[in-house]
Design a protein around this motif. Sequence first.
Motif, mmCIF file in Angstrom:
data_model
loop_
_atom_site.group_PDB
_atom_site.id
_atom_site.type_symbol
_atom_site.label_atom_id
_atom_site.label_comp_id
_atom_site.label_asym_id
_atom_site.label_seq_id
_atom_site.Cartn_x
_atom_site.Cartn_y
_atom_site.Cartn_z
ATOM 1 N N VAL A 169 28.364 -3.384 -47.601
ATOM 2 C CA VAL A 169 27.783 -2.143 -47.078
ATOM 3 C C VAL A 169 28.118 -1.049 -48.079
ATOM 4 N N VAL A 174 32.684 -5.766 -46.110
ATOM 5 C CA VAL A 174 32.960 -5.532 -44.693
ATOM 6 C C VAL A 174 33.070 -6.888 -43.994
ATOM 7 N N THR A 199 34.819 -5.774 -36.315
ATOM 8 C CA THR A 199 34.468 -5.492 -37.701
ATOM 9 C C THR A 199 35.257 -4.274 -38.156
ATOM 10 N N ALA A 201 33.913 -2.270 -40.216
ATOM 11 C CA ALA A 201 32.866 -1.332 -40.620
ATOM 12 C C ALA A 201 33.024 0.007 -39.914
ATOM 13 N N ARG A 202 32.595 1.041 -40.601
ATOM 14 C CA ARG A 202 32.534 2.364 -39.987
ATOM 15 C C ARG A 202 31.159 2.503 -39.334
ATOM 16 N N ALA A 243 36.815 0.370 -43.052
ATOM 17 C CA ALA A 243 36.180 0.082 -44.338
ATOM 18 C C ALA A 243 35.865 1.389 -45.066
ATOM 19 N N HIS A 245 33.331 2.800 -46.565
ATOM 20 C CA HIS A 245 31.958 3.262 -46.794
ATOM 21 C C HIS A 245 31.650 4.412 -45.833
ATOM 22 N N LEU A 259 24.770 -5.277 -42.084
ATOM 23 C CA LEU A 259 25.858 -5.353 -41.109
ATOM 24 C C LEU A 259 25.355 -5.881 -39.774
#
Length: 408
Positions: A169, A174, A199, A201-202, A243, A245, A259
């Motif tokens: 990402v 991620v 996850t 991930a943002r 993460a 990003h 994602l």
Amino acid sequence: MPVNLTAPRAEDLFPVPGVRIGVAEAGVRKAGRKDLTVFLLDEGAAVAGVFTRNRFCAAPVQVCREHLAGGPIRALVINTGNANAGTGADGLARARAMSAATARLLGLQPTQVLPFSTGVIMEPLPVDRIEAGLPAAIADARAGHWGRAAEGIMTTDTVPKAFSRQVQVEGVTVTVTGISKGAGMIRPNMATMLGFMATDARIDPSLLQSLAFDLAEGSFNRVTVDGDTSTNDSFVVIATQQAGHAPVTDWATPGGRALREAMMEVARLLAQAIVRDGEGATKFITVRVEGGRDRGECLKAAYAIAHSPLVKTAFFASDPNLGRILAAVGYAGIDDLDQGGIELYLDDVHVATRGGRHPAYQEADGQRVMKQSEITVRVQLGRGDAADQVWTCDFSHDYVSINADYRS
């Protein structure tokens, strides 16, 4: 034995930054088995959940809904061996006590803890055993304990279920990792199933609840073992936001698409693993219905086939008694269905055309497909352009034995 499903290897499961997991033996129902699991979440994690539509839902489901509506979640606590369902006001008190005991040990508020239970219905939850086991579960917490967690939430499952994927990402790697449990009392909306996905991930927190719903719709709400909707189904999605990003605010971006696709893939693998490990299952069956006016009527037909004991026992016997499939389509509830428009395929074999036996169909061809461990049933309704599918398994002698002996 599960259908083409093996236990996950530790090296194939990626830790998710911001999540630590601990497992202990608390003796909730039986001694000597992992039956208590905790997820510890770093501050800042966003959490969403999707739960059973069974109106007789379990006490922990009711408490989870309350806590998710109240603020940030920092821990999950999961027991097997006892569903804490059909337990009335006392069950609610015990579910809240389970959250409170976890919160005390972690320095949290009880509303920051989500409780989950799975197992036998209508028996009091032994909160004292859970409280006694919590210190060991918390002390065991490690980032790499996803495999242990998959074992810790099992009931009649024969193998743990866990999958991981990693995607890019905005140039940042991620991780998506998830576990699930379930083998019987499985039917969407959702099933006797627990699923947990995380996850790093943002993700904009405002997107997470709709994401959890969409993931469930594309996976757990497309599986059935026996048509029984459980009291305890829960699917939780966690985004730890660690993460490096920029936050995903739009799924249409390249990073957002990658994602979302990775998360859907993990969700589908987890859901399909439940069917592959269905109680007594020997075959994994995809039922795809095409040519409907809308997806709703495609699902009606697909579930009529997937729930039919006559169809499922025929698959177990490798008996190409395929008129049972046509009969199921006929009673699926599509009132103005024209049987003259129905086409039926079993993998590559064209079984029925215009509502009757295909002139070239030979029973030997049907039996060849029925003997496979993985089979696709495809029905064309001839009414429109909509399509949908579900995943199911056969019914064997072992399904009856497992459920007859479940409490012994």
